[in-house]
Write a protein that holds these residues in place. Structure first.
Motif, PDB file in Angstrom:
ATOM      1  N   UNK A   1       1.856  -6.847  -0.536  1.00  0.00           N
ATOM      2  CA  UNK A   1       0.718  -5.903  -0.526  1.00  0.00           C
ATOM      3  C   UNK A   1       0.810  -4.887   0.585  1.00  0.00           C
ATOM      4  N   UNK A   2       1.653  -5.127   1.566  1.00  0.00           N
ATOM      5  CA  UNK A   2       1.788  -4.184   2.674  1.00  0.00           C
ATOM      6  C   UNK A   2       3.252  -3.823   2.862  1.00  0.00           C
ATOM      7  N   UNK A   3       3.464  -2.607   3.324  1.00  0.00           N
ATOM      8  CA  UNK A   3       4.812  -2.116   3.591  1.00  0.00           C
ATOM      9  C   UNK A   3       4.802  -1.374   4.913  1.00  0.00           C
ATOM     10  N   UNK A   4       5.688  -1.783   5.805  1.00  0.00           N
ATOM     11  CA  UNK A   4       5.820  -1.086   7.079  1.00  0.00           C
ATOM     12  C   UNK A   4       7.031  -0.166   6.997  1.00  0.00           C
ATOM     13  N   UNK A   5       6.896   1.011   7.555  1.00  0.00           N
ATOM     14  CA  UNK A   5       7.999   1.969   7.542  1.00  0.00           C
ATOM     15  C   UNK A   5       7.939   2.816   8.804  1.00  0.00           C
ATOM     16  N   UNK A   6       8.986   3.604   8.982  1.00  0.00           N
ATOM     17  CA  UNK A   6       9.096   4.379  10.219  1.00  0.00           C
ATOM     18  C   UNK A   6       9.662   5.745   9.907  1.00  0.00           C
ATOM     19  N   UNK A   7       9.104   6.776  10.528  1.00  0.00           N
ATOM     20  CA  UNK A   7       9.631   8.130  10.428  1.00  0.00           C
ATOM     21  C   UNK A   7      10.068   8.531  11.826  1.00  0.00           C
ATOM     22  N   UNK A   8      11.361   8.482  12.061  1.00  0.00           N
ATOM     23  CA  UNK A   8      11.857   8.761  13.409  1.00  0.00           C
ATOM     24  C   UNK A   8      11.579  10.200  13.837  1.00  0.00           C
ATOM     25  N   UNK A   9      11.654  11.123  12.898  1.00  0.00           N
ATOM     26  CA  UNK A   9      11.418  12.532  13.234  1.00  0.00           C
ATOM     27  C   UNK A   9       9.982  12.764  13.705  1.00  0.00           C
ATOM     28  N   UNK A  10       9.052  12.007  13.133  1.00  0.00           N
ATOM     29  CA  UNK A  10       7.644  12.148  13.521  1.00  0.00           C
ATOM     30  C   UNK A  10       7.253  11.128  14.588  1.00  0.00           C
ATOM     31  N   UNK A  11       8.213  10.278  14.944  1.00  0.00           N
ATOM     32  CA  UNK A  11       7.959   9.248  15.955  1.00  0.00           C
ATOM     33  C   UNK A  11       6.730   8.417  15.595  1.00  0.00           C
ATOM     34  N   UNK A  12       6.666   8.041  14.329  1.00  0.00           N
ATOM     35  CA  UNK A  12       5.483   7.381  13.775  1.00  0.00           C
ATOM     36  C   UNK A  12       5.892   6.184  12.924  1.00  0.00           C
ATOM     37  N   UNK A  13       5.087   5.146  13.022  1.00  0.00           N
ATOM     38  CA  UNK A  13       5.248   3.965  12.182  1.00  0.00           C
ATOM     39  C   UNK A  13       4.044   3.898  11.249  1.00  0.00           C
ATOM     40  N   UNK A  14       4.296   3.525  10.004  1.00  0.00           N
ATOM     41  CA  UNK A  14       3.239   3.486   9.006  1.00  0.00           C
ATOM     42  C   UNK A  14       3.031   2.054   8.508  1.00  0.00           C
ATOM     43  N   UNK A  15       1.818   1.827   8.028  1.00  0.00           N
ATOM     44  CA  UNK A  15       1.519   0.587   7.323  1.00  0.00           C
ATOM     45  C   UNK A  15       0.804   0.968   6.029  1.00  0.00           C
ATOM     46  N   UNK A  16       1.519   0.831   4.931  1.00  0.00           N
ATOM     47  CA  UNK A  16       0.941   1.084   3.614  1.00  0.00           C
ATOM     48  C   UNK A  16       0.306  -0.208   3.119  1.00  0.00           C
ATOM     49  N   UNK A  17      -0.956  -0.150   2.764  1.00  0.00           N
ATOM     50  CA  UNK A  17      -1.662  -1.332   2.299  1.00  0.00           C
ATOM     51  C   UNK A  17      -2.215  -1.054   0.906  1.00  0.00           C
ATOM     52  N   UNK A  18      -1.920  -1.934  -0.027  1.00  0.00           N
ATOM     53  CA  UNK A  18      -2.334  -1.762  -1.415  1.00  0.00           C
ATOM     54  C   UNK A  18      -3.145  -2.968  -1.884  1.00  0.00           C
ATOM     55  N   UNK A  19      -3.889  -2.764  -2.967  1.00  0.00           N
ATOM     56  CA  UNK A  19      -4.673  -3.840  -3.566  1.00  0.00           C
ATOM     57  C   UNK A  19      -5.511  -4.561  -2.514  1.00  0.00           C
ATOM     58  N   UNK A  20      -6.210  -3.777  -1.760  1.00  0.00           N
ATOM     59  CA  UNK A  20      -6.947  -4.334  -0.622  1.00  0.00           C
ATOM     60  C   UNK A  20      -8.133  -5.178  -1.075  1.00  0.00           C
TER      61      UNK A  20
END
Length: 118
Positions: free
Chosen positions: A66-85
């Motif tokens: 249900x969750x996916x962690x990812x990283x955008x090095x160019x934006x120096x940002x880490x994301x947490x995608x959460x679905x079916x909450x």
């Protein structure tokens, strides 16, 4: 000094999705293990997901799929995608970093509130 700022929280209906962001300053997210944790009212802060400097993602068993962690090095940002909450995912979500598997989590952000409710 590394500073982490979370954003992207809000009110979402059950079954909905959100993407949280954790933007770093003073350091590169690609150099550390970056992690998301959450704290529900009356409960201890718990681990949600982490991504290593090599890009390996690890998830809490209860959240796999249900969750996916990812990283955008160019934006120096880490994301947490959460679905079916579900409503039980209501919490304040924090990001933090650590330098290795035995190192403590440090540089906690201020958190972003996620509320799952109809």
């Amino acid at each position: 000094q590394v500073q982490l700022v979370e954003s992207g929280g809000g009110l979402v209906q059950p079954g909905g999705s959100l993407r949280l962001s954790c933007t770093a300053s003073g350091g590169r997210v690609s150099m550390y293990t970056m992690g998301w944790h959450r704290e529900s009212p009356g409960k201890q802060r718990t681990f949600v997901a982490r991504i290593t400097s090599g890009g390996v993602a690890v998830y809490a068993d209860s959240l796999k799929g249900r969750v996916t962690i990812s990283r955008d090095n160019a934006k120096n940002t880490v994301y947490l995608q959460m679905d079916a909450l579900p409503p039980e995912d209501t919490a304040v979500y924090f990001c933090a970093r650590r330098s290795g598997s035995l190192a403590p989590w440090v540089n906690w952000g201020q958190g972003t509130q996620v509320t799952v409710s109809s």
